[in-house]
Scaffold this motif. Sequence first.
Motif, mmCIF file in Angstrom:
data_model
loop_
_atom_site.group_PDB
_atom_site.id
_atom_site.type_symbol
_atom_site.label_atom_id
_atom_site.label_comp_id
_atom_site.label_asym_id
_atom_site.label_seq_id
_atom_site.Cartn_x
_atom_site.Cartn_y
_atom_site.Cartn_z
ATOM 1 N N MET A 173 0.822 -1.191 0.000
ATOM 2 C CA MET A 173 0.000 0.000 0.000
ATOM 3 C C MET A 173 0.864 1.253 0.000
ATOM 4 S SD MET A 173 -3.160 -1.115 2.474
ATOM 5 C CE MET A 173 -2.082 -1.733 3.743
ATOM 6 N N GLY A 174 1.961 1.190 0.715
ATOM 7 C CA GLY A 174 2.851 2.344 0.752
ATOM 8 C C GLY A 174 3.440 2.663 -0.607
ATOM 9 N N SER A 175 3.823 1.619 -1.344
ATOM 10 C CA SER A 175 4.397 1.864 -2.673
ATOM 11 C C SER A 175 3.358 2.452 -3.617
ATOM 12 C CB SER A 175 4.993 0.576 -3.244
ATOM 13 O OG SER A 175 4.000 -0.410 -3.371
ATOM 14 N N ILE A 218 3.131 6.148 -2.953
ATOM 15 C CA ILE A 218 4.282 6.859 -3.516
ATOM 16 C C ILE A 218 4.173 6.946 -5.039
ATOM 17 C CG2 ILE A 218 6.779 6.736 -3.850
ATOM 18 C CD1 ILE A 218 6.937 5.747 -0.937
ATOM 19 N N ILE A 219 3.697 5.884 -5.691
ATOM 20 C CA ILE A 219 3.509 5.922 -7.146
ATOM 21 C C ILE A 219 2.498 7.009 -7.521
ATOM 22 C CG2 ILE A 219 2.525 4.634 -9.091
ATOM 23 C CD1 ILE A 219 3.877 2.124 -7.818
ATOM 24 N N HIS A 220 1.408 7.124 -6.764
ATOM 25 C CA HIS A 220 0.428 8.161 -7.059
ATOM 26 C C HIS A 220 1.002 9.558 -6.808
ATOM 27 C CE1 HIS A 220 -2.457 4.961 -7.502
ATOM 28 N NE2 HIS A 220 -3.262 5.843 -8.027
ATOM 29 N N GLY A 261 3.040 6.954 2.563
ATOM 30 C CA GLY A 261 3.628 5.858 1.797
ATOM 31 C C GLY A 261 4.955 5.408 2.390
ATOM 32 N N ILE A 262 5.807 6.359 2.699
ATOM 33 C CA ILE A 262 7.100 6.028 3.314
ATOM 34 C C ILE A 262 6.887 5.385 4.674
ATOM 35 C CG2 ILE A 262 9.182 7.056 4.324
ATOM 36 C CD1 ILE A 262 9.079 9.108 1.977
ATOM 37 N N ALA A 263 5.970 5.926 5.454
ATOM 38 C CA ALA A 263 5.703 5.370 6.787
ATOM 39 C C ALA A 263 5.216 3.927 6.700
ATOM 40 C CB ALA A 263 4.676 6.228 7.520
ATOM 41 N N ARG A 302 -0.234 1.884 11.527
ATOM 42 C CA ARG A 302 -1.688 1.983 11.722
ATOM 43 C C ARG A 302 -2.159 3.421 11.548
ATOM 44 N NH1 ARG A 302 -3.386 -0.456 17.189
ATOM 45 N NH2 ARG A 302 -5.438 -0.370 16.223
ATOM 46 N N LEU A 303 -1.432 4.361 12.110
ATOM 47 C CA LEU A 303 -1.785 5.765 11.967
ATOM 48 C C LEU A 303 -1.637 6.211 10.510
ATOM 49 C CD1 LEU A 303 -2.663 8.372 13.331
ATOM 50 C CD2 LEU A 303 -0.252 8.855 13.775
ATOM 51 N N ALA A 304 -0.574 5.772 9.848
ATOM 52 C CA ALA A 304 -0.374 6.126 8.437
ATOM 53 C C ALA A 304 -1.537 5.626 7.588
ATOM 54 C CB ALA A 304 0.948 5.554 7.935
#
Length: 124
Positions: free
Chosen positions: A1-3, A6-8, A46-48, A56-58
């Motif tokens: 999900m993070g990647s 970042i892609i978006h 995304g980085i988090a 969880r917060l991210a």
Amino acid sequence: MGSLLIIHFLNKLLIFTPAGTAHMFEGLGLPGNLAYGIMSLEVTTGIALILGIWPRLAALVAFPILVGAIVFFHGRNGFAYNAPKGGGWEYPAVWAIALLVQAMIGDGALTLVPTPFPKRTPTR
């Protein structure tokens, strides 16, 4: 999900450009400056999520971004994500649900910095 976040973010930064993204937001009836906040949230959450820093917060912070994408952009295009003119709401909805699941199941064993939510104690 993070990647994916970042892609978006990179899509908005490198393809549409920040000014172009702000113009698109204005075309949707949203303040143009909101685009810069959304871009900042996409890259930081995304980085988090990738590094396991308060995941969880991210996930909870990223969730409204996807809901906003559904409400203000994808929802009018129908359900199927391969719909013309930007795709429907199917993919952003699945992604939003995945973020909620991440927030509910917890940080995970490889988390670098656990989310500072209070721990629940099981009741009998």
